[in-house]
Design a protein around this motif. Structure first.
Motif, mmCIF file in Angstrom:
data_model
loop_
_atom_site.group_PDB
_atom_site.id
_atom_site.type_symbol
_atom_site.label_atom_id
_atom_site.label_comp_id
_atom_site.label_asym_id
_atom_site.label_seq_id
_atom_site.Cartn_x
_atom_site.Cartn_y
_atom_site.Cartn_z
ATOM 1 N N ASP A 1 0.366 14.484 -1.349
ATOM 2 C CA ASP A 1 -0.867 15.285 -1.444
ATOM 3 C C ASP A 1 -1.705 15.180 -0.176
ATOM 4 O O ASP A 1 -2.478 16.068 0.145
ATOM 5 C CB ASP A 1 -1.703 14.825 -2.655
ATOM 6 N N GLY B 1 0.794 -1.227 0.000
ATOM 7 C CA GLY B 1 0.000 0.000 0.000
ATOM 8 C C GLY B 1 0.825 1.274 0.000
ATOM 9 O O GLY B 1 0.284 2.370 0.005
ATOM 10 N N ALA B 2 2.160 1.134 -0.044
ATOM 11 C CA ALA B 2 3.014 2.324 -0.001
ATOM 12 C C ALA B 2 2.948 3.118 -1.303
ATOM 13 O O ALA B 2 3.229 4.316 -1.314
ATOM 14 C CB ALA B 2 4.456 1.927 0.281
ATOM 15 N N GLY B 3 2.573 2.438 -2.387
ATOM 16 C CA GLY B 3 2.487 3.152 -3.667
ATOM 17 C C GLY B 3 3.539 2.721 -4.675
ATOM 18 O O GLY B 3 3.855 3.475 -5.594
ATOM 19 N N LYS B 4 4.064 1.491 -4.536
ATOM 20 C CA LYS B 4 5.084 0.995 -5.475
ATOM 21 C C LYS B 4 4.489 0.829 -6.872
ATOM 22 O O LYS B 4 5.027 1.337 -7.844
ATOM 23 C CB LYS B 4 5.658 -0.352 -4.981
ATOM 24 N N SER B 5 3.360 0.104 -6.936
ATOM 25 C CA SER B 5 2.730 -0.108 -8.249
ATOM 26 C C SER B 5 2.287 1.228 -8.840
ATOM 27 O O SER B 5 2.420 1.449 -10.043
ATOM 28 C CB SER B 5 1.517 -1.035 -8.122
ATOM 29 N N SER B 6 1.781 2.095 -7.998
ATOM 30 C CA SER B 6 1.342 3.405 -8.492
ATOM 31 C C SER B 6 2.512 4.201 -9.060
ATOM 32 O O SER B 6 2.345 4.943 -10.024
ATOM 33 C CB SER B 6 0.686 4.221 -7.376
ATOM 34 N N CYS C 1 -3.103 8.709 -9.613
ATOM 35 C CA CYS C 1 -4.149 7.861 -9.057
ATOM 36 C C CYS C 1 -5.464 8.389 -9.595
ATOM 37 O O CYS C 1 -5.574 9.569 -9.908
ATOM 38 C CB CYS C 1 -4.205 7.957 -7.541
ATOM 39 N N ALA D 1 -3.612 -1.912 -6.054
ATOM 40 C CA ALA D 1 -4.619 -2.455 -5.143
ATOM 41 C C ALA D 1 -5.474 -1.326 -4.597
ATOM 42 O O ALA D 1 -4.946 -0.300 -4.193
ATOM 43 C CB ALA D 1 -3.926 -3.162 -3.993
ATOM 44 N N ASN E 1 1.727 10.375 -6.820
ATOM 45 C CA ASN E 1 1.516 9.422 -7.906
ATOM 46 C C ASN E 1 0.255 9.697 -8.701
ATOM 47 O O ASN E 1 -0.676 10.346 -8.218
ATOM 48 C CB ASN E 1 1.423 8.005 -7.329
ATOM 49 N N LYS F 1 2.362 9.867 -1.687
ATOM 50 C CA LYS F 1 1.119 10.403 -1.099
ATOM 51 C C LYS F 1 1.343 11.749 -0.401
ATOM 52 O O LYS F 1 0.749 12.019 0.642
ATOM 53 C CB LYS F 1 0.486 9.388 -0.132
ATOM 54 N N ILE G 1 -6.907 11.625 -8.165
ATOM 55 C CA ILE G 1 -6.154 12.873 -8.202
ATOM 56 C C ILE G 1 -6.043 13.415 -9.622
ATOM 57 O O ILE G 1 -5.785 12.668 -10.552
ATOM 58 C CB ILE G 1 -4.722 12.663 -7.651
HETATM 59 N N1 LIG Z 1 -3.491 10.169 -2.646
HETATM 60 C C1 LIG Z 1 -2.550 9.342 -3.094
HETATM 61 N N2 LIG Z 1 -2.795 8.022 -3.148
HETATM 62 C C2 LIG Z 1 -1.827 7.199 -3.603
HETATM 63 C C3 LIG Z 1 -0.550 7.691 -4.027
HETATM 64 N N3 LIG Z 1 0.206 6.629 -4.409
HETATM 65 C C4 LIG Z 1 -0.562 5.526 -4.238
HETATM 66 N N4 LIG Z 1 -1.789 5.848 -3.751
HETATM 67 C C5 LIG Z 1 -2.907 4.932 -3.432
HETATM 68 O O1 LIG Z 1 -2.464 3.994 -2.450
HETATM 69 C C6 LIG Z 1 -3.029 2.703 -2.667
HETATM 70 C C7 LIG Z 1 -1.951 1.636 -2.727
HETATM 71 O O2 LIG Z 1 -1.101 1.862 -3.824
HETATM 72 P P1 LIG Z 1 -0.291 0.695 -4.566
HETATM 73 O O3 LIG Z 1 0.459 1.356 -5.680
HETATM 74 O O4 LIG Z 1 -1.174 -0.453 -4.919
HETATM 75 O O5 LIG Z 1 0.728 0.232 -3.416
HETATM 76 P P2 LIG Z 1 1.771 -0.989 -3.415
HETATM 77 O O6 LIG Z 1 1.161 -2.067 -2.576
HETATM 78 O O7 LIG Z 1 3.014 -0.455 -2.772
HETATM 79 O O8 LIG Z 1 2.005 -1.421 -4.830
HETATM 80 C C8 LIG Z 1 -3.854 2.828 -3.965
HETATM 81 O O9 LIG Z 1 -5.189 3.008 -3.606
HETATM 82 C C9 LIG Z 1 -3.315 4.081 -4.622
HETATM 83 O O10 LIG Z 1 -4.278 4.705 -5.419
HETATM 84 C C10 LIG Z 1 -0.315 9.112 -3.961
HETATM 85 O O11 LIG Z 1 0.764 9.640 -4.297
HETATM 86 N N5 LIG Z 1 -1.352 9.881 -3.484
#
Ligand SMILES: Nc1nc2c(ncn2[C@@H]2O[C@H](COP(=O)(O)OP(=O)(O)O)[C@@H](O)[C@H]2O)c(=O)[nH]1
Ligand SMILES: [Mg+2]
Length: 293
Positions: free
Chosen positions: A212, A55-60, A256, A80, A254, A210, A259
């Protein structure tokens, strides 16, 4: 002495001058720098490994890079929406096509769930597997198993990795909103993985996501990122706790769904990407020159 109704106004949330300069408004140059990047030797490929809690935002981030480079919303890496569940199971190399050309950028991204989050059901990847990934022994398609490490007999075990198979820069991806008060388990995992990387001389940086959500001023205008006191405090605290120096900590907002991205957010993504690439470039050239994989 002030009257009972007068209170000192809160300190302004923004510094008058940014502490890190970004050339906002010049997306073209930021893009050109990424396009112009080339390792010393043709055919070499810089491998960036993203690790961090679910959930940290790797895929994003992978999607964001793809979207900026292609100039349209892309989602090569599944994101996710339930951050307790990790979609990132199979080890995958993400390549980025150079627009209008039949070639790819000479850098690739991989991600792995290197860290366990206390609130998450998922487990942390075996630390030996992280080391194997860093050394280039893990091939695409491998599913990490927290209970057992990758066996040398596995079809996804690469016994003789080339310079291109190795990881050249390790990126800890962390939600900026938790970066200054990180769970001990997450922090210890970052430190463990950093130790493995240090043993192998792999450069390490961090990427805070994140932003923002971290500060209303950044939410209003991304250009405020390096003026935001909250952002500076967050980065300083994170840097101190993780041991990653401030000049190796970068940040992005990222792409998303929820946003509205703008060219300022693009510039920040490109600038952080370029800093990550630069951090790995010397190491890539060094191991290629030394021929010791
Ligand atoms: N507001 C915001 N949400 C983000 C950002 N990056 C990721 N997210 C959200 O965080 C959640 C998890 O991101 P994901 O990329 O799946 O995380 P991963 O498990 O590290 O791959 C998703 O709902 C994304 O939309 C960001 O920069 N800003
Ligand atoms: Mg993911």
């Amino acid at each position: 002495m002030g009257s009972w109704w007068s209170s000192t106004p809160p300190p302004p949330p923004l510094l008058s001058e940014p502490w890190r300069k970004i050339n906002w408004g010049d997306k073209q140059s930021a893009m050109q720098r990424v396009k112009d990047y080339n390792p010393q030797t043709e055919g070499l490929q810089l491998r960036i490994l993203l690790h961090g809690p679910v959930g940290a935002g790797k895929s994003s981030f992978i999607n964001s890079v793809q979207s900026v480079l292609q100039d349209r919303m892309c989602s090569p890496a599944l994101v996710a929406n339930d951050s307790h569940y990790s979609f990132t199971k199979k080890y995958t190399t993400y390549k980025f096509e150079k627009e209008g050309q039949d070639t790819f950028y000479p850098f690739v991204l991989n991600d792995m769930m290197g860290l366990k989050d206390s609130s998450s059901r998922s487990k942390r990847v075996h630390v030996k597997d992280v080391k194997r990934a860093l050394k280039g022994h893990v091939q695409d398609g491998y599913t990490f198993n927290p209970e057992s490490k990758l066996s040398k007999d596995d079809q996804h075990y690469n016994p003789s990795p080339s310079a291109n198979d190795r990881v050249h820069v390790l990126v800890s991806v962390i939600d900026a909103n938790t970066a200054s008060r990180m769970d001990d388990k997450v922090l210890n995992a970052i430190i463990d993985i950093r130790e493995e990387a240090s043993d192998l001389e792999v450069p390490q940086v961090a990427l805070l996501t994140k932003i923002d959500k971290l500060c209303p001023e950044i939410n209003k205008d991304v250009r405020n990122i390096y003026k935001s006191k909250k952002m500076k405090e967050t980065m300083e605290k994170f840097s101190k706790e993780s041991g990653i120096p401030m000049n190796c900590v970068f940040a992005v907002q990222n792409y998303c769904e929820e946003i509205d991205l703008n060219s300022d957010a693009d510039v920040l993504i490109l600038s952080s990407l370029m800093s990550i690439v630069n951090a790995g470039n010397d190491f890539l050239n060094k191991i290629n020159a030394s021929n010791v994989y």
